[in-house]
Write a protein that holds these residues in place. Structure first.
Motif, PDB file in Angstrom:
ATOM      1  N   ILE B 134      36.401  43.947  29.671  1.00 44.55           N
ATOM      2  CA  ILE B 134      35.836  43.517  30.935  1.00 44.55           C
ATOM      3  C   ILE B 134      35.715  41.890  31.143  1.00 44.55           C
ATOM      4  N   GLY B 135      35.646  41.123  30.411  1.00 47.02           N
ATOM      5  CA  GLY B 135      35.759  39.902  30.483  1.00 47.02           C
ATOM      6  C   GLY B 135      37.287  39.511  30.851  1.00 47.02           C
ATOM      7  N   SER B 136      38.192  39.917  30.247  1.00 47.96           N
ATOM      8  CA  SER B 136      39.424  39.278  30.718  1.00 47.96           C
ATOM      9  C   SER B 136      39.782  39.957  32.174  1.00 47.96           C
ATOM     10  N   ALA B 137      39.519  40.916  32.584  1.00 50.03           N
ATOM     11  CA  ALA B 137      39.683  41.529  33.670  1.00 50.03           C
ATOM     12  C   ALA B 137      39.089  40.873  34.767  1.00 50.03           C
ATOM     13  N   LEU B 138      37.865  40.232  34.331  1.00 53.74           N
ATOM     14  CA  LEU B 138      36.957  39.460  35.270  1.00 53.74           C
ATOM     15  C   LEU B 138      37.536  38.100  35.760  1.00 53.74           C
ATOM     16  N   THR B 139      38.053  37.484  34.574  1.00 48.88           N
ATOM     17  CA  THR B 139      38.973  36.221  34.741  1.00 48.88           C
ATOM     18  C   THR B 139      40.375  36.329  35.562  1.00 48.88           C
ATOM     19  N   ALA B 140      41.028  37.710  35.323  1.00 53.40           N
ATOM     20  CA  ALA B 140      42.051  37.710  36.078  1.00 53.40           C
ATOM     21  C   ALA B 140      41.753  38.022  37.462  1.00 53.40           C
ATOM     22  N   ASP B 141      40.673  38.677  37.704  1.00 47.84           N
ATOM     23  CA  ASP B 141      40.257  38.923  39.109  1.00 47.84           C
ATOM     24  C   ASP B 141      39.963  37.550  39.883  1.00 47.84           C
ATOM     25  N   ILE B 142      39.022  36.812  39.329  1.00 45.89           N
ATOM     26  CA  ILE B 142      38.742  35.636  39.856  1.00 45.89           C
ATOM     27  C   ILE B 142      39.832  34.792  39.880  1.00 45.89           C
ATOM     28  N   GLY B 143      40.393  34.558  38.997  1.00 47.94           N
ATOM     29  CA  GLY B 143      41.601  33.601  38.778  1.00 47.94           C
ATOM     30  C   GLY B 143      42.566  33.758  39.671  1.00 47.94           C
ATOM     31  N   ALA B 144      43.060  35.084  40.204  1.00 47.06           N
ATOM     32  CA  ALA B 144      43.953  35.450  40.878  1.00 47.06           C
ATOM     33  C   ALA B 144      43.604  34.888  42.368  1.00 47.06           C
ATOM     34  N   TYR B 240      34.001  31.022  34.389  1.00 48.58           N
ATOM     35  CA  TYR B 240      34.110  29.475  34.562  1.00 48.58           C
ATOM     36  C   TYR B 240      35.877  29.357  34.394  1.00 48.58           C
ATOM     37  N   LYS B 241      36.438  30.336  33.443  1.00 53.22           N
ATOM     38  CA  LYS B 241      37.837  30.085  33.175  1.00 53.22           C
ATOM     39  C   LYS B 241      38.557  30.528  34.604  1.00 53.22           C
ATOM     40  N   GLY B 242      38.276  31.620  35.097  1.00 51.36           N
ATOM     41  CA  GLY B 242      38.643  32.023  36.350  1.00 51.36           C
ATOM     42  C   GLY B 242      38.393  31.052  37.529  1.00 51.36           C
ATOM     43  N   LEU B 243      37.417  30.385  37.602  1.00 48.90           N
ATOM     44  CA  LEU B 243      37.004  29.575  38.633  1.00 48.90           C
ATOM     45  C   LEU B 243      38.143  28.250  38.361  1.00 48.90           C
ATOM     46  N   THR B 244      38.456  28.134  37.225  1.00 49.26           N
ATOM     47  CA  THR B 244      39.160  26.596  37.364  1.00 49.26           C
ATOM     48  C   THR B 244      40.471  26.931  37.016  1.00 49.26           C
ATOM     49  N   ALA B 245      41.119  28.314  37.124  1.00 51.48           N
ATOM     50  CA  ALA B 245      42.481  28.712  36.935  1.00 51.48           C
ATOM     51  C   ALA B 245      43.409  27.638  37.750  1.00 51.48           C
ATOM     52  N   SER B 246      44.427  27.389  37.545  1.00 52.57           N
ATOM     53  CA  SER B 246      45.404  26.748  38.338  1.00 52.57           C
ATOM     54  C   SER B 246      46.970  26.726  37.729  1.00 52.57           C
TER      55      SER B 246
END
Lengths: 282, 289
Positions: B134-144, B240-246
């Protein structure tokens, strides 16, 4: 002009076979499984090529695999040994067999739990990293460029990684296992004082022998290699921009977690189902 | 135009910037490597405080999004979660019940392994699956969204991304993890009973009567609380990791990777701390009756 156009017959399209579609999530699970097995076979076929053409790449990946992951893997296995030592101490004290505390590490740990936790850490650290790396290469069309330049992409990218894994995984697993035992020793002997140092190592080595050690190493290595294969598959077949890479990374984690559990369930049957290989009760 | 108009307001001491506090100045003295880790930890704590503040102070308006998110997640993840828990626990049961049968103490197998599972295995596998699936999908979603600059566009339009993206997702992940605790315990019980029946031939009636004689409510509540903490931790880290992806596709992949690794490490440290505290406060939790 019109007469010329009428005399020249329209060119007959040569039947070009349609390119093989990579299965998407809409296709069935069996389709994807077959596609994965096909990929695995081509990786295995690429291994001699990788050894012949790109031996330095194998060694480079082996060194990267070890240097980038060793701290996280060993740290997690240390904490796992500590948690297991802490909780089992209270449990075994309550039924009065706390002198056998080391048997928890020797039986529970060595016959499955260390392998499974090792698999989780490797899937998270190594597996997701590979998906991200290969997926980014696929999205920015580096893999296609490689093919155009005459570099065989599967042997160069995937087979070298799997060969490097075959070199590194057994060593990493054995190190992780000893770190795990060390953590149990530290918590049970030094911190909680459950048993004496000699009592701990006596029971620890009483409940394991060479067969257990070999089986544990085979188990850990095969889990590591299957994680490498699965994550290379998801990375190599990424598509759909950055979103696709992210989604594939998440999906590879899901497949790896279930795989680690199910492989464990089958292997424990195979190795220990009919033969507990114990110094007691027989 | 005198020269004094060129002096920045912060330098005149009129208006300190957001990072002019004493704590920020202390952090500046840390070596670079440590400072990076501190910055990440501080950012996560900051995000957690903002999310909790927003969710508690304005508790209306995001529950529809939470329900949608939970429905989607459970549809995707419930089968893998059950398979992973069942597979892991059935081999633990087979291994353990062999030894209990050899020692002639099969009746102790159920309670001992179940109590141990409640503290360790079940919570481990729930948290690994929550973080990994669930967490990795969340990061993938927000990071995208971050990489495609959708989040910047939201801010320009005056929509708060934390309220709109982070709050529903973190709340839903925390709720799912908390509500997963008791079903996970039921799967644990089922797999252990299958193992006991299959290897040691223990009738299911004996298994269950021994089990329920030895489980205390404190144990179950502890598992639920533990799962709640795990959900909050994993949700915050992954968000956090998703919101700071770059950095395009490689950056997004790396963000997902880092999110999973960071939440794994954080979860294990939490497990150590939680178990030490729990067993310290209730030392006779596992006492047999």
């Amino acid at each position: 002009m019109t007469a010329l156009d009428e005399t020249v017959p329209a060119p007959v399209a040569t039947p070009v076979p349609a390119p093989r579609q990579t299965p998407t999530s809409r296709n069935g699970v069996l389709d994807r499984l077959g596609h994965f097995i096909e990929f695995t076979l081509s990786v295995l076929r690429g291994m001699p090529v990788a050894l012949r053409l790109y031996p330095t790449e194998v060694l480079r990946h082996a060194s990267l695999l070890f240097r980038e992951n060793v701290v996280v893997v060993l740290g997690m296995l240390f904490v796992m040994g500590a948690v297991l030592g802490l909780t089992t101490t209270f449990l075994l004290e309550s039924i009065g067999i706390d002198s056998y505390i080391a048997a928890v590490s020797a039986i529970g740990g060595m016959r499955g739990i260390i392998q499974v936790v090792f698999g989780w850490v490797v899937a998270a650290k190594v597996g997701c990293g590979i998906v991200a790396e290969l997926g980014a290469m696929r999205i920015s069309e580096e893999i296609d460029a490689m093919e155009v330049m005459g570099i065989r992409s599967i042997p160069y990218l995937v087979s070298t990684r799997v060969l490097a894994g075959a070199l590194v995984m057994p060593l990493l697993f054995v190190t992780a296992m000893s770190v795990n035992f060390m953590a149990a020793y530290l918590f049970n002997v030094q911190l909680l004082g459950t048993v004496s140092s000699g009592g701990f190592s006596y029971v620890l080595y009483l409940f394991q022998n060479l067969r257990d050690f070999v089986l544990a190493t085979v188990w850990g290595t095969s889990i590591g290699l299957s994680i490498l294969l699965v994550s290379s598959y998801f990375g190599y077949h990424a598509k759909g921009g950055p979103v696709g890479v992210g989604r594939n990374t998440a999906q590879s984690m899901l497949v790896n977690l279930v795989l680690v559990s199910l492989v464990g369930m089958c292997l424990v049957q195979l190795f220990y189902g009919s033969n507990p290989n114990a110094p007691i009760g027989n | 135009m005198s020269s004094s108009s060129h002096v920045r307001p912060a330098a005149t001491g009129l208006r300190p910037g957001p990072y002019d506090g004493r704590a920020s100045r202390v952090v500046a003295h840390f070596p670079a490597r440590l400072r990076g880790g501190l910055k990440v930890a501080g950012g996560m704590a900051d995000l957690l405080v903002k999310v909790v503040h927003s969710a508690v102070r304005h508790p209306r308006g995001y529950w529809a999004a939470v329900a949608d998110d939970m429905y989607l997640t459970m549809r995707q993840a419930s089968a893998p979660i059950a398979a992973a828990i069942f597979g892991f626990l059935i081999f633990t049961s087979i291994l353990t019940v062999q030894f209990f049968a050899m020692a002639g103490a099969t009746q102790l197998f159920g309670p001992v392994l179940f109590v141990q599972s409640m503290r360790t295995f079940t919570v481990w596998i729930v948290s690994m699956v929550v973080a990994g699936v669930i967490g990795s999908a969340l990061t993938a979603d927000i990071g995208a969204r971050k990489v495609r600059e959708e989040i910047d566009a939201m801010q320009v339009m005056g929509v708060d991304p934390i309220r709109d993206l982070a709050v529903p997702r973190i709340v839903s992940l925390t709720l799912i993890t908390t509500m997963l605790a008791v079903p996970a315990l039921l799967v644990t019980m089922l797999s252990m009973q299958v193992g006991a029946d299959y290897v040691a031939g223990q009738p299911s009636a004996h298994f269950h009567s021994n089990l329920f004689a030895n489980i205390s409510p404190v144990d179950v509540v502890a598992v639920v609380v533990n799962c709640f903490l795990v959900g909050l931790l994993v949700g915050t880290v992954c968000c956090y990791k998703g919101l700071t992806a770059s950095g395009g596709s490689i950056g997004l992949g790396r963000a997902v990777n880092q999110a999973v690794v960071t939440s794994f490490v954080a979860v294990w440290i939490l497990q150590l701390a939680f178990n030490a505290l729990l067993l310290g406060f209730f030392p006779n939790l596992g006492a047999f009756r």
